[in-house]
Design a protein around this motif. Sequence first.
Motif, PDB file in Angstrom:
ATOM      1  N   ALA A 101     -15.624  24.740 -20.089  1.00  0.00           N
ATOM      2  CA  ALA A 101     -16.688  25.407 -20.844  1.00  0.00           C
ATOM      3  C   ALA A 101     -17.104  24.594 -22.062  1.00  0.00           C
ATOM      4  O   ALA A 101     -18.242  24.708 -22.528  1.00  0.00           O
ATOM      5  CB  ALA A 101     -16.225  26.798 -21.273  1.00  0.00           C
ATOM      6  N   MET A 102     -16.209  23.767 -22.554  1.00  0.00           N
ATOM      7  CA  MET A 102     -16.502  22.903 -23.703  1.00  0.00           C
ATOM      8  C   MET A 102     -16.991  21.528 -23.250  1.00  0.00           C
ATOM      9  O   MET A 102     -17.064  20.596 -24.053  1.00  0.00           O
ATOM     10  CB  MET A 102     -15.248  22.747 -24.556  1.00  0.00           C
ATOM     11  CG  MET A 102     -14.763  24.057 -25.172  1.00  0.00           C
ATOM     12  SD  MET A 102     -13.145  23.894 -25.991  1.00  0.00           S
ATOM     13  CE  MET A 102     -13.562  22.853 -27.376  1.00  0.00           C
ATOM     14  N   ALA A 103     -17.339  21.414 -21.955  1.00  0.00           N
ATOM     15  CA  ALA A 103     -17.860  20.168 -21.374  1.00  0.00           C
ATOM     16  C   ALA A 103     -16.845  19.034 -21.450  1.00  0.00           C
ATOM     17  O   ALA A 103     -17.203  17.866 -21.599  1.00  0.00           O
ATOM     18  CB  ALA A 103     -19.180  19.761 -22.041  1.00  0.00           C
ATOM     19  N   GLN A 104     -15.564  19.383 -21.323  1.00  0.00           N
ATOM     20  CA  GLN A 104     -14.508  18.371 -21.318  1.00  0.00           C
ATOM     21  C   GLN A 104     -13.836  18.368 -19.945  1.00  0.00           C
ATOM     22  O   GLN A 104     -12.645  18.659 -19.799  1.00  0.00           O
ATOM     23  CB  GLN A 104     -13.497  18.668 -22.432  1.00  0.00           C
ATOM     24  CG  GLN A 104     -14.098  18.565 -23.832  1.00  0.00           C
ATOM     25  CD  GLN A 104     -13.066  18.805 -24.930  1.00  0.00           C
ATOM     26  OE1 GLN A 104     -11.894  18.503 -24.772  1.00  0.00           O
ATOM     27  NE2 GLN A 104     -13.518  19.359 -26.047  1.00  0.00           N
ATOM     28  N   GLY A 105     -14.642  18.025 -18.947  1.00  0.00           N
ATOM     29  CA  GLY A 105     -14.168  18.057 -17.573  1.00  0.00           C
ATOM     30  C   GLY A 105     -13.004  17.117 -17.308  1.00  0.00           C
ATOM     31  O   GLY A 105     -12.062  17.471 -16.597  1.00  0.00           O
ATOM     32  N   LYS A 106     -13.060  15.912 -17.878  1.00  0.00           N
ATOM     33  CA  LYS A 106     -11.976  14.947 -17.635  1.00  0.00           C
ATOM     34  C   LYS A 106     -10.646  15.464 -18.170  1.00  0.00           C
ATOM     35  O   LYS A 106      -9.592  15.254 -17.562  1.00  0.00           O
ATOM     36  CB  LYS A 106     -12.322  13.603 -18.291  1.00  0.00           C
ATOM     37  CG  LYS A 106     -13.426  12.842 -17.562  1.00  0.00           C
ATOM     38  CD  LYS A 106     -13.657  11.485 -18.199  1.00  0.00           C
ATOM     39  CE  LYS A 106     -14.732  10.707 -17.446  1.00  0.00           C
ATOM     40  NZ  LYS A 106     -15.003   9.377 -18.052  1.00  0.00           N
ATOM     41  N   GLU A 107     -10.708  16.136 -19.320  1.00  0.00           N
ATOM     42  CA  GLU A 107      -9.483  16.693 -19.903  1.00  0.00           C
ATOM     43  C   GLU A 107      -9.007  17.911 -19.114  1.00  0.00           C
ATOM     44  O   GLU A 107      -7.809  18.214 -19.073  1.00  0.00           O
ATOM     45  CB  GLU A 107      -9.733  17.084 -21.365  1.00  0.00           C
ATOM     46  CG  GLU A 107      -9.958  15.922 -22.317  1.00  0.00           C
ATOM     47  CD  GLU A 107     -11.356  15.323 -22.235  1.00  0.00           C
ATOM     48  OE1 GLU A 107     -12.200  15.888 -21.506  1.00  0.00           O
ATOM     49  OE2 GLU A 107     -11.594  14.293 -22.887  1.00  0.00           O
ATOM     50  N   ALA A 108      -9.953  18.626 -18.483  1.00  0.00           N
ATOM     51  CA  ALA A 108      -9.603  19.834 -17.730  1.00  0.00           C
ATOM     52  C   ALA A 108      -8.939  19.515 -16.397  1.00  0.00           C
ATOM     53  O   ALA A 108      -8.111  20.282 -15.900  1.00  0.00           O
ATOM     54  CB  ALA A 108     -10.863  20.676 -17.486  1.00  0.00           C
ATOM     55  N   LEU A 109      -9.291  18.377 -15.809  1.00  0.00           N
ATOM     56  CA  LEU A 109      -8.842  18.046 -14.453  1.00  0.00           C
ATOM     57  C   LEU A 109      -7.314  18.010 -14.300  1.00  0.00           C
ATOM     58  O   LEU A 109      -6.776  18.598 -13.349  1.00  0.00           O
ATOM     59  CB  LEU A 109      -9.471  16.731 -14.018  1.00  0.00           C
ATOM     60  CG  LEU A 109      -9.478  16.431 -12.521  1.00  0.00           C
ATOM     61  CD1 LEU A 109     -10.126  17.556 -11.727  1.00  0.00           C
ATOM     62  CD2 LEU A 109     -10.204  15.104 -12.261  1.00  0.00           C
TER      63      LEU A 109
END
Length: 320
Positions: free
Chosen positions: A176-184
């Motif tokens: 939701a914070m546009a931090q997809g790489k960190e979310a993966l």
Amino acid sequence: MGNFFTSLFSSSKEANPEEEKVKNDRKNFDILKYDGIRAQKMGQVAYSIKCFTQALNIEEDFETMASLASAYTMAGETEKALETLNRMVELEPEHINTLLNRANILFMLDKDAEVIPDCQRVIELEETNHAAWFLMAKAKRTTGDQFGAIADLTKAIALKDDFADAYLLRAEVLLAMAQGKEALPDVEKAITLVPEEETSYLLRGRIHESLGELDAAADDYQQALDLNPFNEDACILKGSLLITKGLTDEAIAFFDDAIDINPEFAKAYAERGRAKNLKGDKEGAFEDLKKSVELNPEGEVAKKIEGEHSFDNMYKGGIF
């Protein structure tokens, strides 16, 4: 003389009325309490509520209150469950399970901000309670404190490193914070812990899609469908991804199949209509959109198109 001794003997046998009442009350309380427990186990929730309520009219028993709160929750009477839990907290303000149960009921009543003080109280009593950190993070997320949510989830994970739900929630917040790489990495850890959980694949698919990795996203959506062919979210995400990739014919055929399986699938009609609109089939798109609204007149599609006068604007950027 004989009458005197008979009278004396009889008097000694007479029970004290007050003691007799206490004895009867205890007997009736026990009968009602354990009848309620048996009824609850058998799924007779309404009867169990009646038993517990009558038992509590005799004696204010903490354990019976807990059973009543559970029965109210099972019956969908969450406000009454909350009232019961509030009274339990008054009686035992440091009872951790009661505070956590109340937090869960508050979520059900959309009183998310009120969850945080209960979780903070639990943490004061037991700092290592991972569930309290998780619930507090969940509440902070919905009340707009995303950084606070991440901090609390990190604490929960430090306390319980196999806490799949905490990894998933942290991934959702990061996405939701546009931090997809960190979310993966978080969602991949959750999948490792619980490989049969379909929602994890949906989340990883959404993360891949946010990173432009469309083929990987499609694989994840399909994996979720393989685990549960009736997962509507997976169906919508996969079909919408086909539209995003410009494969409108495939998207239409995909939603045709979904609608054949479930003719009441309102979102599938809306997304099929979007694909038809992109192909220039205005009439077919309109019929699908109309059908979607008929099936779910209070849903997101109906709200989105309210007041719109341009058909193309209705589908601009996708319905969902």
